[in-house]
Design a protein around this motif. Structure first.
Motif, PDB file in Angstrom:
ATOM      1  N   VAL A 181       0.838  -1.199   0.000  1.00  0.00           N
ATOM      2  CA  VAL A 181       0.000   0.000   0.000  1.00  0.00           C
ATOM      3  C   VAL A 181       0.878   1.257   0.000  1.00  0.00           C
ATOM      4  CG1 VAL A 181      -1.830   1.249   1.213  1.00  0.00           C
ATOM      5  CG2 VAL A 181      -1.809  -1.262   1.221  1.00  0.00           C
ATOM      6  N   GLU A 182       1.911   1.251   0.834  1.00  0.00           N
ATOM      7  CA  GLU A 182       2.816   2.397   0.884  1.00  0.00           C
ATOM      8  C   GLU A 182       3.554   2.575  -0.437  1.00  0.00           C
ATOM      9  OE1 GLU A 182       5.368   1.603   4.149  1.00  0.00           O
ATOM     10  OE2 GLU A 182       3.798   1.880   5.687  1.00  0.00           O
ATOM     11  N   LEU A 183       3.944   1.456  -1.057  1.00  0.00           N
ATOM     12  CA  LEU A 183       4.624   1.544  -2.346  1.00  0.00           C
ATOM     13  C   LEU A 183       3.689   2.123  -3.409  1.00  0.00           C
ATOM     14  CD1 LEU A 183       7.088   0.936  -4.116  1.00  0.00           C
ATOM     15  CD2 LEU A 183       6.197  -1.384  -4.434  1.00  0.00           C
ATOM     16  N   ALA A 184       2.421   1.706  -3.397  1.00  0.00           N
ATOM     17  CA  ALA A 184       1.457   2.234  -4.358  1.00  0.00           C
ATOM     18  C   ALA A 184       1.268   3.735  -4.171  1.00  0.00           C
ATOM     19  CB  ALA A 184       0.123   1.509  -4.204  1.00  0.00           C
ATOM     20  N   GLN A 185       1.250   4.180  -2.923  1.00  0.00           N
ATOM     21  CA  GLN A 185       1.139   5.619  -2.665  1.00  0.00           C
ATOM     22  C   GLN A 185       2.396   6.357  -3.116  1.00  0.00           C
ATOM     23  OE1 GLN A 185       0.384   5.635   1.548  1.00  0.00           O
ATOM     24  NE2 GLN A 185      -1.846   5.412   1.301  1.00  0.00           N
ATOM     25  N   THR A 186       3.563   5.731  -2.935  1.00  0.00           N
ATOM     26  CA  THR A 186       4.820   6.368  -3.311  1.00  0.00           C
ATOM     27  C   THR A 186       4.917   6.575  -4.814  1.00  0.00           C
ATOM     28  OG1 THR A 186       5.920   5.375  -1.404  1.00  0.00           O
ATOM     29  CG2 THR A 186       7.337   6.186  -3.185  1.00  0.00           C
ATOM     30  N   VAL A 187       4.507   5.562  -5.588  1.00  0.00           N
ATOM     31  CA  VAL A 187       4.599   5.669  -7.048  1.00  0.00           C
ATOM     32  C   VAL A 187       3.419   6.425  -7.637  1.00  0.00           C
ATOM     33  CG1 VAL A 187       5.941   3.552  -7.196  1.00  0.00           C
ATOM     34  CG2 VAL A 187       3.455   3.440  -7.410  1.00  0.00           C
ATOM     35  N   GLY A 188       2.467   6.820  -6.794  1.00  0.00           N
ATOM     36  CA  GLY A 188       1.355   7.637  -7.260  1.00  0.00           C
ATOM     37  C   GLY A 188       0.273   6.895  -8.009  1.00  0.00           C
ATOM     38  N   LEU A 189      -0.014   5.647  -7.597  1.00  0.00           N
ATOM     39  CA  LEU A 189      -1.091   4.897  -8.256  1.00  0.00           C
ATOM     40  C   LEU A 189      -2.437   5.536  -7.940  1.00  0.00           C
ATOM     41  CD1 LEU A 189      -0.288   1.085  -7.837  1.00  0.00           C
ATOM     42  CD2 LEU A 189      -0.291   2.415  -9.926  1.00  0.00           C
ATOM     43  N   SER A 190      -3.305   5.545  -8.921  1.00  0.00           N
ATOM     44  CA  SER A 190      -4.667   6.019  -8.698  1.00  0.00           C
ATOM     45  C   SER A 190      -5.442   4.962  -7.917  1.00  0.00           C
ATOM     46  CB  SER A 190      -5.356   6.282 -10.036  1.00  0.00           C
ATOM     47  OG  SER A 190      -5.467   5.078 -10.778  1.00  0.00           O
ATOM     48  N   ARG A 191      -6.660   5.320  -7.512  1.00  0.00           N
ATOM     49  CA  ARG A 191      -7.496   4.382  -6.764  1.00  0.00           C
ATOM     50  C   ARG A 191      -7.774   3.131  -7.592  1.00  0.00           C
ATOM     51  NH1 ARG A 191      -8.596   3.493  -1.433  1.00  0.00           N
ATOM     52  NH2 ARG A 191     -10.697   2.649  -1.139  1.00  0.00           N
ATOM     53  N   TRP A 192      -8.131   3.316  -8.853  1.00  0.00           N
ATOM     54  CA  TRP A 192      -8.395   2.174  -9.719  1.00  0.00           C
ATOM     55  C   TRP A 192      -7.117   1.383  -9.976  1.00  0.00           C
ATOM     56  CZ3 TRP A 192     -11.232  -1.454 -11.279  1.00  0.00           C
ATOM     57  CH2 TRP A 192     -10.968  -2.135 -12.469  1.00  0.00           C
ATOM     58  N   GLY A 193      -5.986   2.078 -10.161  1.00  0.00           N
ATOM     59  CA  GLY A 193      -4.721   1.379 -10.359  1.00  0.00           C
ATOM     60  C   GLY A 193      -4.344   0.543  -9.155  1.00  0.00           C
ATOM     61  N   PHE A 194      -4.602   1.062  -7.950  1.00  0.00           N
ATOM     62  CA  PHE A 194      -4.315   0.297  -6.733  1.00  0.00           C
ATOM     63  C   PHE A 194      -5.188  -0.946  -6.654  1.00  0.00           C
ATOM     64  CE2 PHE A 194      -5.644  -0.578  -2.335  1.00  0.00           C
ATOM     65  CZ  PHE A 194      -4.432  -0.977  -1.803  1.00  0.00           C
ATOM     66  N   ILE A 195      -6.474  -0.792  -7.008  1.00  0.00           N
ATOM     67  CA  ILE A 195      -7.373  -1.948  -6.965  1.00  0.00           C
ATOM     68  C   ILE A 195      -6.948  -2.997  -7.981  1.00  0.00           C
ATOM     69  CG2 ILE A 195      -9.741  -2.699  -7.400  1.00  0.00           C
ATOM     70  CD1 ILE A 195     -10.680  -0.006  -6.304  1.00  0.00           C
ATOM     71  N   ARG A 196      -6.597  -2.548  -9.180  1.00  0.00           N
ATOM     72  CA  ARG A 196      -6.274  -3.489 -10.265  1.00  0.00           C
ATOM     73  C   ARG A 196      -4.921  -4.167 -10.063  1.00  0.00           C
ATOM     74  NH1 ARG A 196      -3.867  -2.728 -15.304  1.00  0.00           N
ATOM     75  NH2 ARG A 196      -3.720  -0.480 -14.886  1.00  0.00           N
ATOM     76  N   ARG A 197      -3.919  -3.444  -9.554  1.00  0.00           N
ATOM     77  CA  ARG A 197      -2.562  -3.980  -9.484  1.00  0.00           C
ATOM     78  C   ARG A 197      -2.179  -4.532  -8.113  1.00  0.00           C
ATOM     79  NH1 ARG A 197       1.346   0.025 -13.049  1.00  0.00           N
ATOM     80  NH2 ARG A 197       0.056   0.055 -14.941  1.00  0.00           N
ATOM     81  N   VAL A 198      -2.867  -4.113  -7.062  1.00  0.00           N
ATOM     82  CA  VAL A 198      -2.491  -4.540  -5.716  1.00  0.00           C
ATOM     83  C   VAL A 198      -3.627  -5.294  -5.031  1.00  0.00           C
ATOM     84  CG1 VAL A 198      -1.699  -3.798  -3.435  1.00  0.00           C
ATOM     85  CG2 VAL A 198      -0.893  -2.600  -5.486  1.00  0.00           C
ATOM     86  N   ALA A 199      -4.795  -4.648  -4.930  1.00  0.00           N
ATOM     87  CA  ALA A 199      -5.888  -5.229  -4.151  1.00  0.00           C
ATOM     88  C   ALA A 199      -6.410  -6.533  -4.764  1.00  0.00           C
ATOM     89  CB  ALA A 199      -7.016  -4.212  -4.014  1.00  0.00           C
ATOM     90  N   LEU A 200      -6.758  -6.496  -6.046  1.00  0.00           N
ATOM     91  CA  LEU A 200      -7.315  -7.696  -6.674  1.00  0.00           C
ATOM     92  C   LEU A 200      -6.328  -8.864  -6.712  1.00  0.00           C
ATOM     93  CD1 LEU A 200      -9.493  -6.233  -9.580  1.00  0.00           C
ATOM     94  CD2 LEU A 200     -10.247  -7.226  -7.428  1.00  0.00           C
ATOM     95  N   PRO A 201      -5.066  -8.662  -7.168  1.00  0.00           N
ATOM     96  CA  PRO A 201      -4.126  -9.795  -7.106  1.00  0.00           C
ATOM     97  C   PRO A 201      -3.896 -10.304  -5.684  1.00  0.00           C
ATOM     98  CG  PRO A 201      -3.291  -8.079  -8.553  1.00  0.00           C
ATOM     99  CD  PRO A 201      -4.472  -7.493  -7.845  1.00  0.00           C
ATOM    100  N   GLY A 202      -3.855  -9.378  -4.713  1.00  0.00           N
ATOM    101  CA  GLY A 202      -3.628  -9.802  -3.336  1.00  0.00           C
ATOM    102  C   GLY A 202      -4.794 -10.577  -2.746  1.00  0.00           C
TER     103      GLY A 202
END
Length: 284
Positions: A181-202
Motif C-alpha cells: 500500500v505504501e509503495l502504491a502511494q509512493t509511485v502515485g497509483l490512482s485508486r483504480w490502479g491500486f485496486i487493479r494492481r495490488v488489491a485484486l491480485p492480493g
C-alpha cells in the motif's frame, strides 16, 4: 647423538588421530510431495470399491442401498427415456445462475467493505447477520416474498453462495501487506490502479478459497430448493422417487450431486493453480 625416527603422521611422540567423516544426513521431506496423477479420484474410487464389496458380500441390504450395478442400470434407463438429461440440464442452469450471481455480489461487497472503512461499517454487519442465519431457515420467508417459482430458487442459491465469497475475499483484502500500500502511494497509483494492481491480485487466494466453498454450497442449496414445489431438476426426480419408494433413483440423484460437486471443485482448483502460478505453496 642418535636420531629417532618417529612414525609418519605423529608429532611429539603422539599418534595422530584419523578424522572420521560425518555421515551425510538426507534432508527430511516436510511437504506433501509431488501431486499424484489423478489423485483426486483415489478417495472416491475407494468408496465405490467399499460399496461393491459390501454389495457382493451381502453386508449392504439391497432394500437400503442398492448395488452399484443396479444404480448404473437405473441411470441408463433414465437416460434412455431422456428424463435424466432434461432434469440434469435444469439443475445445472439453476446452479450456474445462482453461483454466478452469488459470486459476483459477494466479490463486489468484499471490495466495498475491504477497501473502505465506511463500506465495512455499512456492509460487514448485515453480511455477518446473514452468515449466522442458515439460508435454509429463510426459505419459508422467501416463499412468502417471492413465491415458489424459479425466482425464489435462484435467490436462495445466491444468498447461500455470496457469504463464503465475501468472508474469504474480505479477509484476504485486509491481509494485504501494508508495504504494498505504501509503495502504491509512493509511485502515485490512482485508486483504480491500486485496486487493479495490488488489491485484486492480493485477494485472489482468499477469493478462490471462497469460490471452492461456494461451488459446494450451491449444490447443497440446489438439493433443497428443488424439493420445494419443483417440476423439474434432479431434486424433483428424487422427490418423485421417494414418493414411489424407488431407492435406486434416489441414489442415482445423490451420485450425480456428488460427481457435480467433485468435478466443480476440481475445475476451481485447476483455475486457481493457473491464476496463482506465481505463488509457491506446499501444493506445488
Amino acid at each position: 647423538m642418535a636420531t629417532i625416527d618417529l612414525p609418519a603422521g605423529t608429532r611429539s611422540g603422539t599418534r595422530s588421530r584419523t578424522a572420521t567423516p560425518r555421515p551425510v544426513r538426507r534432508p527430511v521431506r516436510l511437504g506433501p510431495g509431488r501431486p499424484i496423477p489423478f489423485g483426486f479420484a483415489i478417495g472416491p474410487a475407494l468408496l465405490v470399491l467399499a460399496w461393491v464389496l459390501g454389495s457382493v458380500s451381502g453386508a449392504l441390504d439391497p432394500e437400503t442401498l442398492p448395488a452399484p450395478w443396479d444404480v448404473l442400470r437405473t441411470a441408463a434407463d433414465l437416460a434412455a427415456e431422456g428424463t435424466l438429461q432434461s432434469n440434469l440440464l435444469t439443475s445445472l442452469q439453476r446452479a450456474a445462475i445462482g453461483l454466478a450471481l452469488g459470486v459476483s455480489i459477494g466479490l463486489v461487497l468484499a471490495l466495498v467493505s475491504g477497501l473502505s472503512r465506511l463500506g465495512e461499517a455499512v456492509v460487514d454487519g448485515p453480511v455477518q447477520i446473514k452468515r449466522s442465519i442458515p439460508t435454509l431457515a429463510l426459505i419459508p420467508l422467501f416463499i412468502v416474498w417471492f413465491g415458489i417459482g424459479e425466482e425464489m430458487k435462484l435467490i436462495v442459491i445466491t444468498a447461500a453462495v455470496l457469504v463464503p465469497v465475501y468472508i474469504n475475499t474480505h479477509a484476504q483484502l485486509r491481509g494485504v501487506d501494508a508495504r504494498y500500500v505504501e509503495l502504491a502511494q509512493t509511485v502515485g497509483l490512482s485508486r483504480w490502479g491500486f485496486i487493479r494492481r495490488v488489491a485484486l491480485p492480493g485477494s485472489l487466494p482468499g477469493f478462490f478459497t471462497g469460490l471452492r466453498l461456494a461451488v459446494t454450497i450451491s449444490w447443497l442449496a440446489l438439493v433443497v430448493v428443488e424439493q420445494v414445489n419443483a417440476t423439474s431438476g434432479i431434486g424433483y426426480l428424487m422427490t418423485q422417487a421417494r414418493t414411489y419408494g424407488q431407492i435406486d433413483v434416489i441414489v442415482v440423484g445423490l451420485v450425480i450431486y456428488g460427481l457435480l460437486g467433485l468435478f466443480g471443485d476440481l475445475a476451481v482448483r485447476t483455475l486457481e493453480r493457473r491464476a496463482l502460478a506465481w505463488r509457491q505453496t506446499l501444493a506445488d
